[in-house]
Structure formats: C-alpha cells, structure tokens
Design a protein around this motif. Structure first.
Motif, PDB file in Angstrom:
ATOM      1  N   LEU A   1       0.828  -1.205   0.000  1.00 40.23           N
ATOM      2  CA  LEU A   1       0.000   0.000   0.000  1.00 40.23           C
ATOM      3  C   LEU A   1       0.861   1.253   0.000  1.00 40.23           C
ATOM      4  CD1 LEU A   1      -2.916  -0.977   2.392  1.00 40.23           C
ATOM      5  CD2 LEU A   1      -2.904  -0.885  -0.083  1.00 40.23           C
ATOM      6  N   ASN A   2       1.984   1.142   0.620  1.00 43.06           N
ATOM      7  CA  ASN A   2       2.905   2.272   0.652  1.00 43.06           C
ATOM      8  C   ASN A   2       3.335   2.650  -0.768  1.00 43.06           C
ATOM      9  OD1 ASN A   2       4.397   4.241   1.922  1.00 43.06           O
ATOM     10  ND2 ASN A   2       6.241   2.955   1.934  1.00 43.06           N
ATOM     11  N   ARG A   3       3.554   1.616  -1.595  1.00 40.58           N
ATOM     12  CA  ARG A   3       3.939   1.887  -2.986  1.00 40.58           C
ATOM     13  C   ARG A   3       2.849   2.657  -3.707  1.00 40.58           C
ATOM     14  NH1 ARG A   3       6.100  -3.358  -2.983  1.00 40.58           N
ATOM     15  NH2 ARG A   3       4.457  -4.230  -4.271  1.00 40.58           N
ATOM     16  N   THR A   4       1.596   2.298  -3.414  1.00 47.18           N
ATOM     17  CA  THR A   4       0.485   3.004  -4.041  1.00 47.18           C
ATOM     18  C   THR A   4       0.433   4.452  -3.572  1.00 47.18           C
ATOM     19  OG1 THR A   4      -0.762   0.961  -4.027  1.00 47.18           O
ATOM     20  CG2 THR A   4      -1.999   2.974  -4.426  1.00 47.18           C
ATOM     21  N   VAL A   5       0.498   4.621  -2.291  1.00 43.66           N
ATOM     22  CA  VAL A   5       0.326   5.967  -1.738  1.00 43.66           C
ATOM     23  C   VAL A   5       1.522   6.856  -2.079  1.00 43.66           C
ATOM     24  CG1 VAL A   5      -0.001   7.273   0.391  1.00 43.66           C
ATOM     25  CG2 VAL A   5      -1.146   5.090   0.089  1.00 43.66           C
ATOM     26  N   ALA A   6       2.722   6.291  -1.935  1.00 46.00           N
ATOM     27  CA  ALA A   6       3.902   7.139  -2.104  1.00 46.00           C
ATOM     28  C   ALA A   6       4.288   7.318  -3.565  1.00 46.00           C
ATOM     29  CB  ALA A   6       5.062   6.545  -1.315  1.00 46.00           C
ATOM     30  N   TYR A   7       4.215   6.219  -4.360  1.00 41.67           N
ATOM     31  CA  TYR A   7       4.736   6.321  -5.730  1.00 41.67           C
ATOM     32  C   TYR A   7       3.667   6.221  -6.805  1.00 41.67           C
ATOM     33  CZ  TYR A   7       8.655   4.995  -2.802  1.00 41.67           C
ATOM     34  OH  TYR A   7       9.551   4.926  -1.798  1.00 41.67           O
ATOM     35  N   GLY A   8       2.410   6.089  -6.411  1.00 41.48           N
ATOM     36  CA  GLY A   8       1.349   6.054  -7.404  1.00 41.48           C
ATOM     37  C   GLY A   8       1.283   4.777  -8.206  1.00 41.48           C
ATOM     38  N   GLU A   9       1.677   3.679  -7.617  1.00 49.60           N
ATOM     39  CA  GLU A   9       1.625   2.410  -8.327  1.00 49.60           C
ATOM     40  C   GLU A   9       0.276   1.747  -8.031  1.00 49.60           C
ATOM     41  OE1 GLU A   9       5.013  -0.269  -7.592  1.00 49.60           O
ATOM     42  OE2 GLU A   9       3.489  -1.812  -7.349  1.00 49.60           O
ATOM     43  N   SER A  10      -0.385   1.273  -9.078  1.00 47.56           N
ATOM     44  CA  SER A  10      -1.670   0.604  -8.859  1.00 47.56           C
ATOM     45  C   SER A  10      -1.454  -0.866  -8.563  1.00 47.56           C
ATOM     46  CB  SER A  10      -2.559   0.752 -10.091  1.00 47.56           C
ATOM     47  OG  SER A  10      -3.055   2.058 -10.152  1.00 47.56           O
ATOM     48  N   ASN A  11      -2.251  -1.376  -7.675  1.00 47.41           N
ATOM     49  CA  ASN A  11      -2.058  -2.752  -7.227  1.00 47.41           C
ATOM     50  C   ASN A  11      -3.380  -3.442  -6.951  1.00 47.41           C
ATOM     51  OD1 ASN A  11       0.635  -3.657  -7.013  1.00 47.41           O
ATOM     52  ND2 ASN A  11       0.967  -2.006  -5.527  1.00 47.41           N
ATOM     53  N   THR A  12      -3.384  -4.740  -7.078  1.00 47.52           N
ATOM     54  CA  THR A  12      -4.503  -5.504  -6.537  1.00 47.52           C
ATOM     55  C   THR A  12      -3.926  -6.569  -5.626  1.00 47.52           C
ATOM     56  OG1 THR A  12      -4.450  -7.048  -8.371  1.00 47.52           O
ATOM     57  CG2 THR A  12      -6.000  -5.233  -8.531  1.00 47.52           C
ATOM     58  N   CYS A  13      -4.683  -6.888  -4.621  1.00 45.40           N
ATOM     59  CA  CYS A  13      -4.194  -7.893  -3.679  1.00 45.40           C
ATOM     60  C   CYS A  13      -5.368  -8.576  -2.992  1.00 45.40           C
ATOM     61  CB  CYS A  13      -3.290  -7.231  -2.648  1.00 45.40           C
ATOM     62  SG  CYS A  13      -2.617  -8.393  -1.474  1.00 45.40           S
ATOM     63  N   MET A  14      -5.231  -9.861  -2.782  1.00 46.60           N
ATOM     64  CA  MET A  14      -6.267 -10.601  -2.061  1.00 46.60           C
ATOM     65  C   MET A  14      -5.745 -10.982  -0.680  1.00 46.60           C
ATOM     66  SD  MET A  14      -8.895 -11.128  -3.918  1.00 46.60           S
ATOM     67  CE  MET A  14      -8.920  -9.996  -5.285  1.00 46.60           C
ATOM     68  N   LEU A  15      -6.601 -10.796   0.309  1.00 46.74           N
ATOM     69  CA  LEU A  15      -6.261 -11.312   1.637  1.00 46.74           C
ATOM     70  C   LEU A  15      -7.135 -12.534   1.870  1.00 46.74           C
ATOM     71  CD1 LEU A  15      -6.075  -8.285   4.073  1.00 46.74           C
ATOM     72  CD2 LEU A  15      -4.215  -9.633   3.155  1.00 46.74           C
ATOM     73  N   ILE A  16      -6.513 -13.670   2.030  1.00 47.51           N
ATOM     74  CA  ILE A  16      -7.292 -14.889   2.190  1.00 47.51           C
ATOM     75  C   ILE A  16      -6.958 -15.529   3.536  1.00 47.51           C
ATOM     76  CG2 ILE A  16      -7.867 -17.110   1.146  1.00 47.51           C
ATOM     77  CD1 ILE A  16      -6.668 -15.985  -1.465  1.00 47.51           C
ATOM     78  N   GLY A  17      -7.992 -15.940   4.232  1.00 46.06           N
ATOM     79  CA  GLY A  17      -7.740 -16.591   5.511  1.00 46.06           C
ATOM     80  C   GLY A  17      -9.037 -16.944   6.198  1.00 46.06           C
ATOM     81  N   PRO A  18      -9.011 -17.895   7.113  1.00 44.87           N
ATOM     82  CA  PRO A  18     -10.241 -18.288   7.806  1.00 44.87           C
ATOM     83  C   PRO A  18     -10.754 -17.164   8.702  1.00 44.87           C
ATOM     84  CG  PRO A  18      -8.330 -19.325   8.807  1.00 44.87           C
ATOM     85  CD  PRO A  18      -7.848 -18.651   7.571  1.00 44.87           C
ATOM     86  N   SER A  19     -12.007 -17.287   9.136  1.00 48.86           N
ATOM     87  CA  SER A  19     -12.578 -16.209   9.931  1.00 48.86           C
ATOM     88  C   SER A  19     -11.866 -16.132  11.274  1.00 48.86           C
ATOM     89  CB  SER A  19     -14.071 -16.443  10.139  1.00 48.86           C
ATOM     90  OG  SER A  19     -14.288 -17.689  10.728  1.00 48.86           O
ATOM     91  N   GLY A  20     -11.668 -14.910  11.725  1.00 55.18           N
ATOM     92  CA  GLY A  20     -11.062 -14.711  13.026  1.00 55.18           C
ATOM     93  C   GLY A  20      -9.556 -14.818  13.032  1.00 55.18           C
ATOM     94  N   CYS A  21      -8.928 -14.810  11.854  1.00 54.20           N
ATOM     95  CA  CYS A  21      -7.474 -14.924  11.860  1.00 54.20           C
ATOM     96  C   CYS A  21      -6.831 -13.547  11.854  1.00 54.20           C
ATOM     97  CB  CYS A  21      -6.999 -15.733  10.668  1.00 54.20           C
ATOM     98  SG  CYS A  21      -7.347 -14.927   9.124  1.00 54.20           S
ATOM     99  N   GLY A  22      -7.638 -12.510  11.715  1.00 52.00           N
ATOM    100  CA  GLY A  22      -7.079 -11.166  11.823  1.00 52.00           C
ATOM    101  C   GLY A  22      -6.949 -10.420  10.514  1.00 52.00           C
ATOM    102  N   LYS A  23      -7.744 -10.772   9.511  1.00 51.55           N
ATOM    103  CA  LYS A  23      -7.663 -10.080   8.228  1.00 51.55           C
ATOM    104  C   LYS A  23      -8.060  -8.614   8.382  1.00 51.55           C
ATOM    105  CE  LYS A  23     -10.735 -12.819   6.340  1.00 51.55           C
ATOM    106  NZ  LYS A  23     -10.990 -13.801   7.403  1.00 51.55           N
TER     107      LYS A  23
END
Lengths: 409, 420
Positions: free
Chosen positions: B47-69
C-alpha cells in the motif's frame, strides 16, 4: 435489577449476565448476543422489561420478526425507533449508512433486538451475517441481539459467520414454575391453599404444557376447583376429595389443549349431500384410482382379481393412506365417487361445482391445478381421518366399508 | 485485612474496564499484531507503494474467519494515515452490504464524494476514476467478503474495477479483496483474473499454542496509555501474568485452541464477563469468573437435548426407530404410528398388568411442531401437504438421540428398552 429478579424467579443468573455485558452506557458491549432457549422461558419478556426500565427510549429498537414481512419495513421501523424520525430505507447498504449517522450523535450503546430471529433467514440468505458484521463495519457502539428458540448450531446456516455471545435460558425447575404460578393467586385466596392447587396442576400438565399454556388453563380449572367448596359440599381441607372432583375437568382441559373441534361447525352449516361430497373427496384422495372399479361399481363382486395382486395393491395403499397423505384427484373422479355413494336425490352439477369452490375457500380442499384451467381441475382433501369418521357417523355412512375393505385384504 | 490491600481509585478501574471492553468487542486496533508482523509488513509495503509512488495494485487477503484479516488492514491503514495524513482516500465496500452494481456504485461515490468533492456524489464512478491522473490522490479500495461481491455484482462491473488498476494513466488505486474462500482465484472469470496482479497474502490463524497464548495475554495486558495509575497497571499485569501461569487457566486456553474455529473471538467471549465484573471490590480479573464464563458459553446441542420433555423424547425415539429401517425422512403420521405400535407391542408382551399411558395424538402433534420450531427437525421438501404428512428430516444425529436417552436416569425404562 432486584425488581427484575423478583419478577422472574429462576432467571437471576441470566439477568446478571445481561447487565454485566451491557455495563455503563458508554462502554462497549459484546458485538452481538444470541439468546436462545425453549419456548415460554421468559427470554422476550426479560429483555423487554430490562430495556424498558434501564435504557432511554431511543437507544434500542425491539423488533418482532413475525410482524414484518418485508425487509424495508424491518429497516425503516428500527431506524424510526432509534432516531424518532422517519427514514426511507430500501436496502441493507442504506440501513448501515443511516445507522452510522444515528450512532454518531452519541457514544452510548445502541441495541438492535430481533425477536424470533430465525425468521430473518426468510428475508435473505446474507442478512444474518450482514447484521452480525454491522458493529465492526460501522465502528459504532452497537449491539445486535437475537432472540430465538433455535440453538446456534442449527441457527447458523454456514460456518464462518461471526459467532455471537451466547446466553442460554435453561428450563425452569419445578419450584420455579410453582413460584411463578403462585403469582396468579387471586387476592382473596389463601396462598397455601392456592399453591397446593397449582402444584397439583403442574404435576399433571408439566409434561405436555409450557408456562403459557398453564396460565391459560389455570383460571378455568381454579373455578372448577373451588366450586364444590362454594357449594359447601366439601370442606376446604379435604384435598383428596377436592382433587377427585377436579379430575374430570383436568382430563377435558388436557384434551382441548391444542385441538379445537370444527366438526360441529361443518355439520351444522352444510346440507347432507355436501357432507357426502366431502367424504367422496376424502375417498378420492386416499384410495388409488386402480381400486375404483372394485369399490364403487355395482358389480364389483363379479370382478376377479388375483389374490396376490390385490394384496400387493392394498399394501401399497395402506402405506399411502397412512403416511404420504392425500393424493390429488381430478374433479370428475370426485363427482363420480360422490354419485356412487349418494343416491338419494340428483344434485345439479353446478351446485356441486359451487360447493367444491366453497370447500377450497374454507381450506378443506386444496386446488392443485391453476385456477384458470376450468376444463381439468384437481383437488386434494385436507381433512383428517378423524374428522371424516365423525362426519360419516353423523350421517350414518359406513366409511370403514371402503377403507377397511381395502386394508383387511 | 492484609496490609497488601490497597485502595485503587475507581477511575482507573473504570478506565481499564472500558478499554478492555473495547478490545474484547473488536473495536480497538491492537498495538502489535502478534504472529502477523510479517504479513503486516508485506501489506504495508504494497500500500505504501500506491500511496507514495502512485503504483496501482490488486491484492487478495485470504484466511479463515477470526485470523485477523480485518485487524491487519485496519492496522496498516492506521500506520499509513499516521505517516501520510490525508494524502490518500479509503473506500470500504462489503459484499454483504452492496448487493448489486447500483448500490455499490452509490456507496463508492458517496465515500469518495465526501473525501474528494463534496457536491459531485452522483457522478458515474468509473469516469471519476478515469478523469484522475498520476497526480490525483491515491485511492485504496477495500472489499470485504470479496467472494460475495463478485457473485452479486455483474462481471463487467468487477472487470472495470480491476481494469482501472491496470492502466497507468489513471489515478493510482489499490484494490484489496478480503475473503475466506480459498478458491477465490478459480471462481473469478478469466478475463478478470488477467487483470489481477495475482498477488495475495495468506493470513493464517496462529498455529502454535505459544503464539496464541502470547496473543491472549496481549489482549488482557494494560499499559500507561489507558490509565495513569502506574501502580494499578503494574498490579493488574502481574495478576494477568499469574492467571496465565495458573494450570486451570492454561487448560481453558488449550481447550479453546484445540476446539474452537474462531479462536480469538472465542477467547474474547470468555473474557468479557470477568472484565465486566471488575469493580471497587474486585479490581482485578478473577479465575473463577473465567471458568464460569467457559461453562456458560459452551452450550452444545446435547445440553439442549437433555432438557427436552418426555413426549419430545418419545418422538425422537420413534424417529430413531424409523431411521433403523432406512426411513430417513418421516412425517407425523409415521412417527405416531411407530410410537403407538411400540407401546402396544410392549403392553401385549408384558401382559395387561402394566399400563403405559399412551400420549394422545394431538398432544404429541403439538410437541412435534415445537421440535420443528427449535430446528431439531426440519422440512425435507417444499410440498404443501396437510401438516401430518409433511415430510421432515432430522438435523441431529441418531447417535445423539441414543446418548441422551441412555444417559438420563430419570426416564422410564420403557424408553431405554426401545434403543437397546
């Protein structure tokens, strides 16, 4: 608090827990609470009372899901209760946004309470999980409370939903129930005398009755109970005699607990021939068409079925008749059977049609074909065997001849 | 009274209670993410790359419920906003809330509208994105329940979302999808997948009990930022430490770790009541409260079955007996028939001396309906038949019925004989 504990005997543990969870008004509460337990254990009443006493009116919305059948209503009413203003709200997104706005006005916890929460599943498949994520999503001091009879394991439809805090309402103990029932004691009655009466009633009814039913039957039975005493036939202290006098009434009350007799109603309103029509429809619904010839044609003695085949058919019939419920049958067939069993006079066809329509609107029959199709119509009889037996008895019709004939072979 | 007794100020207790409650109800963002530091860094850099350098990104956060996503995202965003202040916008969407394109678009413009231009809320959202350039504020879009979102919104809509992140001239944008579904990549249509940069972060639940214990401890420990009463903090943390050394408390932790699916929330549930009980008389957490809360939260279906009335158990037994003959769906008529047959045959065998009262049909029918209300039995199909004939099926196991009946000693022996 003490007032509540006194009003609801046997529930002090639950009340304490709730008050502990709610804490001070500005403190955070559990994100969601799941209150479950059997019927008539005070779940709804306690929550209602607790909020009435302890919380300002605009801090909670109490919704009984049985009353609302549209999602918009559910949202709008609850927003209205929380803010005191009217809101238009069409979908969950708007609901969440408006709720966020409302919650921003103060730090105090808002409560969304849903009674009969299992009905929420009927609105949409995602509503429950969406509601459970509301506090986290809005970041507001919000608490979702579900009240239901369904245990959590059966309530959640899929794994991975946020698990609410559970509060289980166990069954009342015997002494709890008697304590509650004693509260209904009339003012001019001796408490001890009354309590021996309710104890007796409880012991008889406890297996098949919940508290609400008990409240319903007790006043009537109490009048019956003190009647012999008022007539000065029996002394107050002679309990065994009093209970003896009471017993037939108790039997009767137990019989009428969950059933209301509608047969007399039908009998008095309808002409005899339409009772035959009911029977005809019943027979048509329960007897397979292949047996019609055998049962209803006049020359059925001459018919020769192989014994084996008949037996097979009747075994199938027995299973159908008892367990799979009524089958649909065409109108022509019902009328044919009617004409076979009722030969006193000729009823115009149009009257028969009208009568069938009436039965459908009484919900005695169900129409199984679309209304628009007048050429082929099918019906199914919804009456139980007991009703039909009573009806045929009242017109001296031997229905068992048809049914027994089939089941004894 | 020992001289150890110290009068703690009511204020510090109340403050500690409030702060702990905030943590336990899942509102507070923890200071450190125990066990997730590495993932946290990964996401932060992205996210820092997006905010600081204007790079567009996609990302998935995958994990079971309650793992802290969610906590992970919140934590990273908090850090970012500390660093860059207002230099980027965040948009939150949720697949459960924005259930079609229109609603999603409306919500998106609403959140952007507040943050970018106050009065242009109804602008077509993708034009808005395309009108931006490298100099525009970066946008971070976070979509919870991403699998639902993809399911509910039309494919072109989702495609556009991804597509925008691909075109460098558009305003910089990061798309974070949060989901529980491991199969999310195979579920996505391929034209959307091609726009995805394939990066994903797998968030796992703590896999050793040590990490979990550490995590649990961090939830209950307080520090100076909560209350200025240093002595109270010290004492409180000491008591917490003692708790975690106690054997029965360790047992509780172990049990949660081994049995619960959502271990952190389960732990929070158990802690809530002891924390709520903190007051002048008991300024610290008490072990007994924990053990009590464990018992209270642990309501399993077996406990509910144990409390069923006798007629309801008769029904369940009849269903069990039908199940023995491969009748897995049943209706009331069948159940009642089974029940009466059993009682009648029993009376026949045992001779006329014994008279078991047969429960009347309408009473048993009422109980049957109550069982349905409690979801112990459920409708098997949607056919509209008279209620005696509606086919039902059991939602519990046959073994559970056997267990309940054979373990309850107050039931008549007649019942037990049926299952043996």
């Amino acid at each position: 608090m003490n007032e509540l504990v006194e009003e609801f005997p046997g529930r002090s543990r639950q009340i304490e827990t709730l008050i502990n969870w709610f804490g001070e008004p500005t403190e955070k509460t559990p994100h969601s609470i799941f209150i479950h337990g059997n019927r008539a254990l005070g779940k709804t009443e306690i929550i209602k009372k607790l909020f009435e006493i302890g919380f300002p009116k605009h801090n909670y919305s109490f919704l009984n899901c049985k009353i609302y059948f549209q999602l918009d209503d559910l949202f709008e009413v609850s927003l209205n209760l929380l803010s005191g203003k009217k809101h238009k709200c069409k979908n969950f997104d708007e609901f969440a946004t408006t709720l966020q706005d409302i919650c921003e006005t103060s730090d105090e916890t808002r409560y969304l309470i849903f009674d009969n929460a299992e009905l929420l599943w009927n609105f949409s498949q995602t509503l429950v999980s969406a509601l459970l994520t509301l506090p986290q999503w809005t970041g507001a001091n919000l608490c979702i409370i579900f009240i239901t009879q369904v245990p959590w394991e059966k309530f959640r439809r899929y794994v991975g939903m946020i698990e609410p805090f559970q509060l289980y309402f166990p069954e009342y103990s015997r002494s709890d129930v008697i304590q509650i029932l004693e509260k209904t004691c009339p003012k001019d009655e001796d408490v001890e005398f009354y309590s021996s009466f309710v104890t007796y009633i409880y012991d008889v009814f406890s297996d098949s009755c919940d508290l609400i039913d008990l409240f319903r039957v007790i006043p009537d039975l109490y009048i019956k109970f003190i009647q012999p005493q008022n007539e000065e036939r029996v002394s107050r202290n002679d309990y065994s005699l009093l209970f003896n006098e009471l017993n037939p009434h108790v039997e009767l009350a137990l019989d009428n607990l969950y059933s209301q007799n509608i047969t007399s109603l039908i009998e008095n309103q309808l002409p005899t021939w339409s009772l035959y029509l009911l029977i005809a429809a019943f027979l048509a619904s329960y007897i397979p068409q292949s047996l019609d010839k055998h049962l209803f044609s006049k020359e059925h003695e001459k018919q020769k079925h192989s014994r084996k085949r008949r037996k097979k058919e009747f075994n199938a019939l027995k299973f159908n008749e008892q367990f799979t419920g009524p089958q649909t049958s065409e109108m022509e067939r019902i009328i044919a059977i009617f004409q076979s069993i009722y030969q006193d006079s000729i009823i115009p066809y149009i009257l028969l049609l009208q009568q069938l329509e009436t039965f459908v609107s009484y919900h005695l029959f169900t129409r199984t074909t679309p209304v628009e199709r007048k050429d082929v119509q099918s019906f199914r009889c919804n009456l139980s065997f007991n009703y039909i037996k009573q009806i045929s008895k009242s017109i001296n019709f031997d229905i068992l001849r048809y049914l027994d004939d089939s089941s004894t072979m | 009274m020992t001289n150890k007794k110290h009068a703690w100020s009511e204020e510090s207790i109340a403050k500690a209670r409030k702060a702990l409650k905030e943590r336990l109800s899942g509102h507070a963002i923890p200071k450190t993410l125990v066990g997730l530091q590495k993932k946290c860094k990964e996401l932060y850099e992205l996210l820092n790359r997006t905010v600081a350098y204007g790079e567009s990104n996609t990302c998935m956060l995958i994990g079971p419920s309650g793992c802290g996503k969610t906590t992970l995202v919140n934590k990273v965003l908090q850090e970012l906003s500390e660093k860059y202040d207002d230099d980027f916008c965040t948009v939150y969407l949720n697949g459960l809330y924005q259930t079609n394109d229109t609603i999603a678009r409306k919500q998106l413009t609403r959140q952007l509208g507040i943050q970018i231009r106050q009065n242009q809320t109804d602008l077509e959202v993708f034009d808005l994105f395309k009108s931006g350039n490298n100099a525009t504020k970066p946008i971070i879009i976070i979509i919870y329940n991403f699998d639902e979102f993809v399911k509910n919104c039309t494919k072109p809509f989702v495609y556009n979302f991804f597509n925008i992140t691909m075109i460098p001239e558009n305003c910089p944008m990061a798309l974070i999808g949060i989901t529980r579904k491991l199969s999310i990549f195979t579920d996505l249509p391929s034209n959307i997948l091609s726009r995805n940069s394939y990066s994903h972060i797998n968030v796992e639940r703590p896999y050793t009990i040590e990490v979990f214990t550490q995590l649990a401890k961090s939830v209950l420990t307080i520090d100076n930022s909560i209350t200025n009463d240093k002595k109270y903090c010290e004492m409180f943390n000491k008591k917490v430490q003692e708790l975690f050394e106690n054997k029965s408390f360790k047992n509780i932790i172990e049990k949660i770790f081994n049995n619960a699916t959502d271990i952190i929330r389960t732990f929070q549930k158990i802690c809530f009541e002891p924390v709520g009980k903190m007051n002048m008389k008991h300024p610290f957490l008490i072990l007994d409260d924990f053990t009590e809360a464990v018992v209270q939260q642990d309501v399993k279906i077996d406990k509910i079955l144990q409390e069923l009335h006798e007629p309801q158990l008769w029904i369940l037994l009849a269903i069990h007996s039908l199940g023995g003959r491969d009748c897995n769906t049943f209706n009331f008529a069948m159940v009642y028939n089974e029940y009466t047959n059993y009682i009648k045959s029993y009376i026949k065998e045992s001779g006329s001396k014994f008279k078991q009262k047969l429960i009347k049909e309408h009473l048993l029918r009422a109980e049957f309906e109550f069982l349905e209300q409690r979801a112990i039995i459920r409708k098997a199909d949607g056919k509209d038949l008279p209620k005696d004939f509606r086919m039902m099926r059991l939602t519990i196991l046959h073994e559970q019925i056997v267990d309940v009946v054979s373990n309850n000693n107050s039931l008549p022996s007649l019942m037990k004989q049926w299952i043996s």
